[in-house]
Scaffold this motif. Structure first.
Motif, PDB file in Angstrom:
ATOM      1  N   UNK A 156       0.812  -1.212   0.000  1.00  0.00           N
ATOM      2  CA  UNK A 156       0.000   0.000   0.000  1.00  0.00           C
ATOM      3  C   UNK A 156       0.846   1.263   0.000  1.00  0.00           C
ATOM      4  N   UNK A 157       2.170   1.089   0.044  1.00  0.00           N
ATOM      5  CA  UNK A 157       3.086   2.237   0.078  1.00  0.00           C
ATOM      6  C   UNK A 157       2.718   3.181   1.227  1.00  0.00           C
ATOM      7  N   UNK A 158       2.498   2.613   2.366  1.00  0.00           N
ATOM      8  CA  UNK A 158       2.058   3.403   3.516  1.00  0.00           C
ATOM      9  C   UNK A 158       2.785   2.954   4.774  1.00  0.00           C
ATOM     10  N   UNK A 159       3.153   3.928   5.582  1.00  0.00           N
ATOM     11  CA  UNK A 159       3.714   3.680   6.900  1.00  0.00           C
ATOM     12  C   UNK A 159       2.775   4.282   7.932  1.00  0.00           C
ATOM     13  N   UNK A 160       2.627   3.577   9.048  1.00  0.00           N
ATOM     14  CA  UNK A 160       1.708   3.992  10.092  1.00  0.00           C
ATOM     15  C   UNK A 160       2.468   4.275  11.388  1.00  0.00           C
ATOM     16  N   UNK A 161       1.921   5.198  12.159  1.00  0.00           N
ATOM     17  CA  UNK A 161       2.414   5.429  13.507  1.00  0.00           C
ATOM     18  C   UNK A 161       1.207   5.388  14.442  1.00  0.00           C
ATOM     19  N   UNK A 162       1.080   4.296  15.184  1.00  0.00           N
ATOM     20  CA  UNK A 162       0.002   4.176  16.157  1.00  0.00           C
ATOM     21  C   UNK A 162       0.481   4.756  17.466  1.00  0.00           C
ATOM     22  N   UNK A 163      -0.270   5.711  17.974  1.00  0.00           N
ATOM     23  CA  UNK A 163       0.108   6.427  19.184  1.00  0.00           C
ATOM     24  C   UNK A 163      -0.937   6.201  20.263  1.00  0.00           C
ATOM     25  N   UNK A 164      -0.534   5.552  21.327  1.00  0.00           N
ATOM     26  CA  UNK A 164      -1.414   5.272  22.458  1.00  0.00           C
ATOM     27  C   UNK A 164      -0.987   6.086  23.683  1.00  0.00           C
ATOM     28  N   UNK A 165      -1.878   6.176  24.641  1.00  0.00           N
ATOM     29  CA  UNK A 165      -1.586   6.872  25.909  1.00  0.00           C
ATOM     30  C   UNK A 165      -0.972   8.243  25.656  1.00  0.00           C
ATOM     31  N   UNK A 166      -1.597   8.985  24.795  1.00  0.00           N
ATOM     32  CA  UNK A 166      -1.046  10.279  24.406  1.00  0.00           C
ATOM     33  C   UNK A 166      -1.029  11.246  25.580  1.00  0.00           C
ATOM     34  N   UNK A 167      -0.001  12.070  25.591  1.00  0.00           N
ATOM     35  CA  UNK A 167       0.222  13.050  26.651  1.00  0.00           C
ATOM     36  C   UNK A 167       0.275  14.441  26.022  1.00  0.00           C
ATOM     37  N   UNK A 168      -0.028  15.463  26.807  1.00  0.00           N
ATOM     38  CA  UNK A 168       0.081  16.826  26.245  1.00  0.00           C
ATOM     39  C   UNK A 168       1.457  17.116  25.646  1.00  0.00           C
ATOM     40  N   UNK A 169       2.489  16.475  26.206  1.00  0.00           N
ATOM     41  CA  UNK A 169       3.858  16.676  25.692  1.00  0.00           C
ATOM     42  C   UNK A 169       4.055  16.105  24.296  1.00  0.00           C
ATOM     43  N   UNK A 170       3.112  15.303  23.826  1.00  0.00           N
ATOM     44  CA  UNK A 170       3.178  14.761  22.472  1.00  0.00           C
ATOM     45  C   UNK A 170       2.636  15.735  21.436  1.00  0.00           C
ATOM     46  N   UNK A 171       2.089  16.840  21.867  1.00  0.00           N
ATOM     47  CA  UNK A 171       1.562  17.839  20.941  1.00  0.00           C
ATOM     48  C   UNK A 171       2.684  18.385  20.066  1.00  0.00           C
ATOM     49  N   UNK A 172       2.502  18.283  18.745  1.00  0.00           N
ATOM     50  CA  UNK A 172       3.536  18.717  17.806  1.00  0.00           C
ATOM     51  C   UNK A 172       3.021  18.548  16.383  1.00  0.00           C
ATOM     52  N   UNK A 173       3.791  19.073  15.459  1.00  0.00           N
ATOM     53  CA  UNK A 173       3.584  18.791  14.043  1.00  0.00           C
ATOM     54  C   UNK A 173       4.418  17.558  13.718  1.00  0.00           C
ATOM     55  N   UNK A 174       3.762  16.531  13.216  1.00  0.00           N
ATOM     56  CA  UNK A 174       4.419  15.261  12.935  1.00  0.00           C
ATOM     57  C   UNK A 174       4.680  15.139  11.433  1.00  0.00           C
ATOM     58  N   UNK A 175       5.926  14.795  11.108  1.00  0.00           N
ATOM     59  CA  UNK A 175       6.349  14.643   9.729  1.00  0.00           C
ATOM     60  C   UNK A 175       6.811  13.208   9.481  1.00  0.00           C
ATOM     61  N   UNK A 176       6.539  12.682   8.298  1.00  0.00           N
ATOM     62  CA  UNK A 176       7.238  11.475   7.893  1.00  0.00           C
ATOM     63  C   UNK A 176       8.310  11.858   6.874  1.00  0.00           C
ATOM     64  N   UNK A 177       9.334  11.052   6.829  1.00  0.00           N
ATOM     65  CA  UNK A 177      10.485  11.338   5.988  1.00  0.00           C
ATOM     66  C   UNK A 177      11.084  10.030   5.497  1.00  0.00           C
TER      67      UNK A 177
END
Length: 119
Positions: free
Chosen positions: A76-97
């Motif tokens: 599918x030419x796709x990469x996933x990032x599953x994020x659990x137990x999120x915290x306010x410190x995880x707030x950000x702009x997320x980029x894939x590269x």
């Protein structure tokens, strides 16, 4: 060359979950390692997670270990990032590269997707 588009960001309460997707176009996607970086306002860009071309090798920053999981579907030419137990410190702009070999300074970047975690 590879073109990357992120999706799946949004607003979530602390303790919640999100799954980010990084969809690629271009040739030979399966030959690229893919990273997820994030950057919060006023902070340096941080490598969060990475996965090699086959998915057999992964990297996680200490701050997200046990909470985030990176995976890929080369068909599918796709990469996933599953994020659990999120915290306010995880707030950000997320980029894939993407890069053929360089985990820390990849050549190709997406535009980013915003993740905001409320307390």
């Amino acid at each position: 060359q590879v073109h990357l588009v992120e999706s799946g960001g949004g607003l979530v309460q602390a303790g919640g979950s999100l799954r980010l997707s990084c969809a690629a176009s271009g040739r030979a996607f399966s030959s690229y390692l893919i990273d997820w970086f994030r950057q919060a306002p006023g902070k340096e860009r941080e490598l969060v997670a990475g996965i090699n071309w086959s998915g057999s090798s992964t990297y996680y920053a200490d701050s997200v270990k046990e909470r985030f999981t990176i995976s890929r579907d080369n068909a599918k030419k796709t990469v996933y990032l599953k994020m659990n137990s999120l915290e306010p410190e995880d707030t950000a702009l997320y980029y894939c590269a993407a890069d053929k070999n360089n985990w820390t300074r990849p050549e190709y970047w997406g535009q980013g997707t915003q993740v905001t975690v409320s307390s």
